[in-house]
Enzyme design. Structure first.
Site, short mmCIF file in Angstrom:
data_model
loop_
_atom_site.label_atom_id
_atom_site.label_comp_id
_atom_site.label_asym_id
_atom_site.label_seq_id
_atom_site.Cartn_x
_atom_site.Cartn_y
_atom_site.Cartn_z
N HIS A 159 39.73 43.89 41.00
CA HIS A 159 40.33 43.04 42.22
C HIS A 159 39.36 42.62 43.11
O HIS A 159 39.61 41.41 43.49
CB HIS A 159 41.31 44.11 42.88
CG HIS A 159 42.33 44.62 42.13
ND1 HIS A 159 42.78 45.70 42.09
CD2 HIS A 159 43.42 44.13 41.28
CE1 HIS A 159 43.84 46.18 41.30
NE2 HIS A 159 44.06 45.03 40.87
N ARG A 186 42.88 39.32 32.81
CA ARG A 186 41.91 40.05 31.83
C ARG A 186 42.18 39.84 30.32
O ARG A 186 41.68 38.82 30.03
CB ARG A 186 42.35 41.60 32.08
CG ARG A 186 41.91 42.20 33.41
CD ARG A 186 42.46 43.41 33.78
NE ARG A 186 43.93 43.18 34.10
CZ ARG A 186 44.71 44.03 34.69
NH1 ARG A 186 44.27 45.11 34.49
NH2 ARG A 186 46.04 43.84 34.60
P1 ADP Z 1 50.45 43.38 39.74
O1 ADP Z 1 51.49 44.51 39.89
O2 ADP Z 1 50.97 42.20 40.46
O3 ADP Z 1 50.24 43.18 38.30
P2 ADP Z 1 47.77 44.67 40.07
O4 ADP Z 1 47.46 45.39 41.04
O5 ADP Z 1 47.95 45.17 38.92
O6 ADP Z 1 49.46 44.11 40.49
O7 ADP Z 1 46.97 43.27 39.78
C1 ADP Z 1 46.88 42.23 40.75
C2 ADP Z 1 46.22 41.13 40.08
O8 ADP Z 1 44.76 41.31 39.94
C3 ADP Z 1 46.76 40.45 38.76
O9 ADP Z 1 46.69 39.11 38.79
C4 ADP Z 1 46.03 41.13 37.83
O10 ADP Z 1 46.19 40.37 36.60
C5 ADP Z 1 44.60 41.22 38.54
N1 ADP Z 1 43.77 42.17 37.95
C6 ADP Z 1 43.77 43.37 37.90
N2 ADP Z 1 42.81 44.12 37.37
C7 ADP Z 1 42.06 43.05 37.24
C8 ADP Z 1 40.67 42.95 36.63
N3 ADP Z 1 40.13 44.12 36.10
N4 ADP Z 1 39.86 41.74 36.52
C9 ADP Z 1 40.55 40.76 37.18
N5 ADP Z 1 41.69 40.79 37.25
C10 ADP Z 1 42.43 42.00 37.83
#
Ligand code: ADP
Length: 165
Positions: free
Chosen positions: A18, A91
Site C-alpha cells: 500500500h 497485483r
Molecule cells: P480493499 O478492501 O479496497 O480491497 P485493500 O486494503 O485490500 O482494500 O487494498 C486497497 C488497494 O490497495 C486495492 O486497490 C488493492 O488492490 C491495493 N493493494 C493491496 N495490496 C497491494 C500490493 N501488495 N501492491 C499493490 N497494490 C496493493
C-alpha cells in the site's frame, strides 16, 4: 485546478505494498487522499480508529498526502472531496476482474471520475494484509512486509491475543 485523487482501501492493516502505491501516486497528483473505508463485504480485524492511526503514522508525512476515513459510496465521497481520480493498486490477475467491474460501476455512477490503476512493484506482488496477519498470528517474520510501526502493532496484538486464548 488542483489535481486531487482518492486512494481508498480497507488497509487492515497498511502494508509496504500500500505504502508503495501511496508514494508513487502522491508524485502524480497535487493531493492524494488516502481514505480508509469500511467495506461492507469485509469484516476488518482492526477498528477504523486503529487502521487510521497506523496509516497516519506511516503515510502522514508523505508530501501531498492526507489521511481520512469514510463509509458509503466511493463516487459520492470523491465528489465531496473535489477528487476527479480514484487510485487503485493491481497485483495479480485475480485483482483484475473485481477491480474492472468496480471501475465500470463507478464510471456509470459518475462519468466524470477516472479510475487509475498502478501496477504493484515487483517486491510486493505477493503481499496482502491478510497474508501478513496470517504470518504474524503464527509468530512468523514480517520484516520488510509492513512498516515498522505496523510490525510492532501486530506483534503486540497477537501476543495479547495468545495470552487471552
Ligand atoms: P480493499 O478492501 O479496497 O480491497 P485493500 O486494503 O485490500 O482494500 O487494498 C486497497 C488497494 O490497495 C486495492 O486497490 C488493492 O488492490 C491495493 N493493494 C493491496 N495490496 C497491494 C500490493 N501488495 N501492491 C499493490 N497494490 C496493493
Amino acid at each position: 485546478m488542483k489535481r486531487i485523487a482518492v486512494y481508498p482501501g480497507s488497509f487492515d492493516p497498511v502494508t509496504n505494498g500500500h505504502l508503495d502505491i501511496i508514494k508513487r501516486a502522491s508524485g502524480i497528483f497535487d493531493e492524494l487522499i488516502v481514505a480508509v473505508f469500511n467495506n461492507p463485504n469485509k469484516t476488518p480485524t482492526f477498528s477504523m480508529e486503529e487502521r487510521v492511526a497506523l496509516m497516519e503514522k506511516v503515510a502522514g508525512e508523505v508530501p501531498g498526502v492526507r489521511i481520512d476515513a469514510f463509509s458509503g459510496l466511493l463516487n459520492e465521497y470523491a465528489v465531496k472531496k473535489n477528487a476527479r481520480n480514484i487510485v487503485r493498486g493491481l497485483r495479480a490477475l485475480s485483482d483484475f476482474e473485481k477491480e474492472f467491474q468496480q471501475a465500470l460501476m463507478y464510471k456509470k455512477l459518475n462519468p466524470d471520475l477516472e479510475i487509475m490503476f498502478l501496477m504493484t512493484s515487483q517486491d510486493y506482488g505477493f503481499l496482502s494484509s491478510s497474508l501478513v496477519k496470517e504470518i504474524a498470528s503464527l509468530g512468523g517474520c514480517i520484516d520488510g512486509l509492513v512498516p515498522e510501526p505496523v510490525k510492532e502493532f501486530l506483534i503486540e496484538f497477537y501476543k495479547n491475543k495468545d495470552q487471552r486464548n
